[in-house]
Design an enzyme around this catalytic site. Structure first.
Site, PDB file in Angstrom:
ATOM      1  N   GLU A  55     -14.792   7.361   7.846  1.00  0.00           N
ATOM      2  CA  GLU A  55     -15.364   8.398   8.698  1.00  0.00           C
ATOM      3  C   GLU A  55     -14.669   9.742   8.487  1.00  0.00           C
ATOM      4  OE1 GLU A  55     -15.302   4.543  11.231  1.00  0.00           O
ATOM      5  OE2 GLU A  55     -14.249   5.391   9.502  1.00  0.00           O
ATOM      6  N   ARG A 190     -11.073 -12.037  -9.442  1.00  0.00           N
ATOM      7  CA  ARG A 190      -9.625 -11.955  -9.225  1.00  0.00           C
ATOM      8  C   ARG A 190      -9.262 -10.600  -8.616  1.00  0.00           C
ATOM      9  NH1 ARG A 190      -5.970 -13.944 -14.400  1.00  0.00           N
ATOM     10  NH2 ARG A 190      -6.418 -16.195 -14.308  1.00  0.00           N
ATOM     11  N   THR A 202      -0.147 -26.091 -13.410  1.00  0.00           N
ATOM     12  CA  THR A 202      -0.820 -25.109 -14.267  1.00  0.00           C
ATOM     13  C   THR A 202       0.189 -24.180 -14.920  1.00  0.00           C
ATOM     14  OG1 THR A 202      -2.840 -25.182 -12.935  1.00  0.00           O
ATOM     15  CG2 THR A 202      -2.496 -23.218 -14.286  1.00  0.00           C
ATOM     16  N   LEU A 210      -1.640 -14.822 -14.605  1.00  0.00           N
ATOM     17  CA  LEU A 210      -2.245 -14.819 -13.273  1.00  0.00           C
ATOM     18  C   LEU A 210      -2.478 -13.391 -12.761  1.00  0.00           C
ATOM     19  CD1 LEU A 210      -2.920 -17.554 -11.906  1.00  0.00           C
ATOM     20  CD2 LEU A 210      -1.218 -17.010 -10.184  1.00  0.00           C
ATOM     21  N   GLU A 296      -6.938 -20.516  -8.743  1.00  0.00           N
ATOM     22  CA  GLU A 296      -7.190 -21.035 -10.084  1.00  0.00           C
ATOM     23  C   GLU A 296      -6.098 -22.045 -10.381  1.00  0.00           C
ATOM     24  OE1 GLU A 296      -8.090 -18.363 -13.251  1.00  0.00           O
ATOM     25  OE2 GLU A 296      -9.118 -16.918 -11.946  1.00  0.00           O
TER      26      GLU A 296
END
Length: 367
Positions: A55, A190, A202, A210, A296
């Site tokens: 605004e 992402r 992982t 990442l 992930e």
């Protein structure tokens, strides 16, 4: 551009709000359009936290264009705030500026606002209304609504697989099942998230960075690793540059000190079984102002998060190929009865490059 009706004004405000997709967190993405006699005289969208809201930006824009906003209509995608946070209340600024009408897409879910902003405007003699393109406004800020209403982020789990649901060969080879368009699209998801989470499995197998690389973004999401026993290597790429949160369940003072010295943070959240308390983690991330969490991870952690009711939405990329017996997306226990299946609803299905992208949301009883 001529604004013929409220839908036109709000549609433009939503386009502006989307410009803050990667920058406003932890604040919501908000756009504002000021209109007089069908003419757009000012536009703006929320700047990074601590800076001007939509605004204020729109009123500044109108002033710079030489327009007086008194008596004009403001279309804003979220109810103007009514409290002092990092910035003063926008409702007060609109009253001082003498707007004639304010149209909001949706009421602010923040308990500090929750209708009070619109009430203040109405008390000052400004005509108010809401509910214009409400669904679109909600989707744009689904994580903010989740954090305000449930005290936890909106959790989106991403996976890329073959049509038979396989994410990698048993050898671990997975590059690349899906095509470049799908991979780039995954990076855009992402980028809109406040944080990206994976597991130690992982990290050990793939050593991921990442981060966001395939799309331009002024902000990298926070990186989070679930690592119950603090097994992570200090050379892991996910730790590069510091700022990573490692969530653990078993103390290791030496490793904790080394991780902290490198600029990372260890969060201890053990459950009764000596593993990370996933439900408690979601609440902790909400407390830390994480609106959208992007996951992930491997099938084991994926399965655990789903079983614990921590996932709201699946973001699946399916490639037009078959792999056969390999690694699946989710490690879930076999069912004895089909009526015990975990139910989801398709929210969106579209083709991205050669692949199919599916957004599927868990039904309320599974949350």
């Amino acid at each position: 551009m001529q604004i013929l009706n409220d839908n036109d004004g709000m549609a433009l405000a939503l386009e502006l709000a989307a410009k803050g997709m990667y920058t406003t967190t932890p604040n919501p993405r908000v756009g504002c359009v000021i209109v007089r006699d069908g003419e757009v005289i000012g536009t703006g969208y929320t700047q990074p936290a601590g800076q001007a809201h939509a605004e204020i930006m729109a009123m500044r824009d109108a002033q710079q264009r030489g327009h007086d906003v008194r008596g004009a209509t403001a279309y804003v995608t979220l109810e103007p705030c009514n409290h002092h946070g990092r910035t003063p209340p926008c409702s007060d600024a609109l009253v001082r500026a003498g707007l004639g009408r304010v149209v909001a897409a949706i009421t602010d879910p923040n308990p500090l606002v929750a209708g009070q902003g619109m009430a203040k405007l109405a008390a000052a003699g400004i005509a108010v209304s809401s509910g214009v393109l409400e669904d679109q406004a909600y989707e744009l800020n689904i994580g903010f609504f989740s954090r305000m209403q449930r005290k936890r982020p909106w959790v989106r789990m991403k996976a890329a697989a073959s049509l038979d649901g396989m994410t990698a060969l048993h050898s671990g080879e997975s590059q690349w099942i899906t095509g470049p368009a799908a991979r780039d699209d995954g990076h855009a998801w992402r980028a809109r998230a406040c944080a990206i989470l994976t597991g130690i499995g992982t990290v050990k197998a793939d050593d991921p960075q990442l981060n966001v690389r395939a799309v331009d973004t002024p902000r990298q999401p926070r990186r989070i690793v679930i690592d119950s026993k603090l097994e992570i290597s200090l050379d892991a790429r996910v730790l590069a540059g510091g700022g990573t949160w490692i969530v653990a369940a078993a103390a290791n003072p030496g490793k904790e000190a080394a991780l902290t010295a490198a600029g990372n943070e260890v969060i201890m959240l053990p459950n009764a079984d000596g593993k990370v308390d996933l439900a408690a983690l979601m609440l902790e991330l909400g407390r830390r102002e994480i609106n959208e969490l992007h996951i992930e991870a491997g099938s084991k952690l994926n399965g655990s998060l789903i079983r614990e009711g921590c996932v709201d939405e699946l973001l699946l990329y399916l490639a037009p190929c078959l792999i056969g017996d390999a690694q699946g997306m989710f490690a879930l226990a076999p069912l004895d009865r089909l009526d015990a299946k975990i139910a989801l609803k398709f929210y969106e299905v579209r083709q991205v490059g050669a692949d199919l992208r599916i957004l599927a949301r868990f039904t309320p009883q599974q949350e």
